[in-house]
Structure formats: C-alpha cells, structure tokens
Design an enzyme around this catalytic site. Sequence first.
Site, PDB file in Angstrom:
ATOM      1  CD  GLU A   1     -28.246  27.320 -13.783  1.00  0.00           C
ATOM      2  OE1 GLU A   1     -27.794  28.169 -13.018  1.00  0.00           O
ATOM      3  OE2 GLU A   1     -27.529  26.461 -14.338  1.00  0.00           O
TER       4      GLU A   1
ATOM      5  N   GLY B   1     -38.007   8.491 -25.447  1.00  0.00           N
ATOM      6  CA  GLY B   1     -38.108   9.956 -25.510  1.00  0.00           C
ATOM      7  C   GLY B   1     -36.817  10.672 -25.160  1.00  0.00           C
TER       8      GLY B   1
ATOM      9  CG  ASP C   1     -27.458  19.222 -26.969  1.00  0.00           C
ATOM     10  OD1 ASP C   1     -28.412  20.002 -26.925  1.00  0.00           O
ATOM     11  OD2 ASP C   1     -26.995  18.645 -25.966  1.00  0.00           O
TER      12      ASP C   1
ATOM     13  CE  LYS D   1     -27.528  20.813 -23.606  1.00  0.00           C
ATOM     14  NZ  LYS D   1     -27.873  19.379 -23.505  1.00  0.00           N
TER      15      LYS D   1
END
Length: 431
Positions: A134, A192, A206, A210
Amino acid sequence: MVRTTSGVCRVGLLGLGTVGAAVAEILLRRRNEIAARAGVTIHLHRVAVAHPERARGITLPDGVLAADARGLLDDPDVDVVAELIGGIEPARTYVHTALARGKAVVTANKQLMSTRGEELRAAAAAGGVDLFFEASVGGGIPVIKAIQEALAGNRIHQIMGIVNGTTNFILTRMAHDGLGFGEALAEAQRLGYAEADPRDDIDGHDAAAKLAILASVAFNSRVVGSDVYREGIGQVTPRIIGYARELGFVVKLLAIARDVNGAIEARVHPALLPARHPLAAVLDELNAVLIEGDPVGPVVLEGRGAGGGPTASAVLGDLIDAARNRSTGAAGRLGYMAGARRRIREMAESVLAYCVSLEVVDRPGVFARVASAFGDEGVSIASIVQKSRGTTADVVLVTHEASEAAMVRVVARLRALDVVAAVPAILRIAA
Ligand SMILES: NC(=O)c1ccc[n+]([C@@H]2O[C@H](COP(=O)([O-])OP(=O)(O)OC[C@H]3O[C@@H](n4cnc5c(N)ncnc54)[C@H](OP(=O)(O)O)[C@@H]3O)[C@@H](O)[C@H]2O)c1
C-alpha cells in the site's frame, strides 16, 4: 501458509530511516491499542539497518537492533518482514527470501514494485503468503487496497492521479504565489518536500513508477515503469500557468492510466485540468487519485502522499492486515491472478485535446499561417487567445480532440514557420 497461533505476530523491520523509524515508533508506543484493534499483538521483534552504529532519533528496546538483514531473514520467529530499505537490490533478494520462508512481506518500495511487482506477487501467491505494498503509492492514501478490495467488483476504466507531492507543491507555488520554477523548487527543498537531486520527481519518473503499480493492480496486467509515457514539468512556466487560468484551467502533473478497448494507455505529463475538476483543488504537497469504475462511478481519494507519518500509516495498515491474516489462517487470501498481458498503447495512438503556446511575430497574416498548420493536419482549433508583447505576440490555442501523431506533425509545421519564434509549451488537456 503459516498460521500464527500465539496471538503475537513478530515483525522484522528492514530499514529504520524516515519510514522505518515512524513505523517502529508507533508499533512501540501504541502496542496495546493496535493489539486491541487487530486482535493480535504486533511485536517489533528485530530491526536491521545498514549502519547500526549510527545515532538515531528513536530508542529501541535492548537487543532489537541487533542483527543484519540476513540474520533477520534467518530468524524463524519473524512472522512478517517490513521492507523499508528502498531500491531494487538487495531489497528484491530480501523480499524473495522472506516469501520463500513463509513470511508475509510489507513493502513501501515503488522502485521494486514498479519493476519486479509481477514476479514478487506471483512468488507470494505460489507460497500462499501475503505481499502488501500500500505504501508504495500515495503514501498514506489507501488506494491499492481500495482497488483490490472495496472496489474489486468494478471494472475500472480510468485512474487519474496527482501522485507526486514535490511537483504538486512546485506547481501550486508557481500558480498561487507567482514563483518561478527555481524559486518554487528551492522552497520545496527547504521544506523537505524535494530531494537535493530532484530529477526523479521533476522529470516524472517517480509518478511513472507509481502509475505502473496502480495500473497493474487496476487492470490486472503487467505494467512496469518503462511502459509509462513520461514528461516532466520542465516546460511549465508562470506565464503558461497564467494563460491556462484565463482559459479556465489549472496545470497539474497527472498520472493517467486508461483501459482503451482492452489495451492500456499509461502516461505521466503536465496537463490542463478544468478549474472545477476535483483534482484541480488538490494543492501543495497533497496527492489524490481519482478512480473511475463501473458500476461505482468516480471515487476520489486525497491525502498526504509522502513523509514518515503518512507512509507509516499505510505500512501499519498492511502489517495489521498481515497479522490478522496469519492469525485467522487467511494469509494469501488476495492471491494474485496474473491476467492475460494487455497491450500497452503507444503515445502516438492517444486522442486528446491540446493547448499549444506559441511566440509569434506580431504582424498581419500570421494567424492564417498558424491556423493552416493545424488545418493541414486535420486538427481543429477550439479557441485562441493572443497577447501582444511589442514586436512579438504570445498565442495560446486550444484544439478539439486530435491524435497525438497529428499533433506531433502540427508542431513540426509550426516550428518550421518563419513567423513562429518559439513553441514554449504543448500541454494536453485532461477532462
Ligand atoms: N520517505 C517517504 O516519504 C516515503 C514515502 C513513500 C514510500 N517511501 C519508500 O519507503 C522506503 C524507505 O524510504 P525512507 O525514506 O525511509 O528511506 P531512508 O530514510 O533512506 O531509510 C532507509 C533505511 O534502510 C536502511 N538500509 C539501507 N540499506 C540496507 C540494507 N542493505 N540492509 C538493511 N538496512 C538497509 C538504512 O539504514 P541506515 O539508517 O543504517 O543507513 C535506513 O535505515 C523506500 O522504498 C521509499 O521509496 C518513502
């Protein structure tokens, strides 16, 4: 399948970084609460890291941070392994080893699942053990299990997501505060939300990883990261965002997977979304996924897509699931039925509406020449906005639906025109 009969499920944690430390902290602090909810005590039994000597912001009970990864995998008392290392190797070998030894595995590793997901899911199914992932998509947003369980009775047509918080933060700052790309990126890094080397996020890698995981679950077929067409947000400027706004759109980096007559279209690119679209209101570092299924219709899930806490939430949910399954003898209940491999469509086959931004020489007759570049390829124009900038003008055109292949030819024609100084952006429109 191994059944836990003791009422205790022992967890072996591989990795004690951002996510691992958040998971360990909650397992220790909320042990009783989790046991009451799960019906099983989830015991942090062992933790392995790369640098055991490193000072950490978490204090583990004596003897827990004691073994290397191999020792943890060899430990017969470890029931469930949480792989929170990241990367392909040695994570892949460790996951295979754990599964082969009858241990359930929970992973947050999108790189691994977007490249080796099929092989690992098949290995788990063959052994009748759980493999949960998950946290590999959307951080704390429960999207994988929503598709695998709550929406299992649906035929899913499309998934559209904002699955990268870094780029969403940057695009939000550019749109709402007028920051340039560099300033917005610097702020994301300061807070961050972006890595020192942000290319994985900015260039869409990225998000593509996904999307591959989401598409493989939603369409029950093998989809890997390299199957996903990918463009990053490099061409998006505050000026383009401003023009999009005038036309009633917002600019987002979207991850879209669709079932098109049995084939899979999977793409990540910046896109114009109508301002009233549910994903248009997803701001800052938040993520959201819109799932469209039959018979459910549209379902939107929104939340924090990264960070120790939200990601730990997903890992903990998976650990509890694995512990419950072991205690009830239901491990491997989700199984994995690899369907027939569906064809992955080429981007050239996509049929979409486009927004094309041009810098042209500001003189009579230019419009006609620009329009004929579209007309000659059978692409019809829905609207045009022009802004004079002295000797040049910005022209922003929105097309009706056209094939990507035709648009590639239109752009080649536009670039060849002496009246066109530049084609700063070609953005697809999502509906
Ligand atoms: N951070 C997020 O917001 C986020 C969100 C979603 C998913 N994820 C995924 O979660 C996973 C972990 O991410 P993270 O941000 O927590 O990473 P991280 O902060 O870099 O932590 C990685 C941990 O793995 C340990 N490690 C590295 N190699 C190892 C090895 N060979 N054996 C044992 N331990 C090893 C490191 O040990 P040392 O501490 O001793 O160096 C460290 O504790 C990744 O797959 C990532 O993609 C992260």
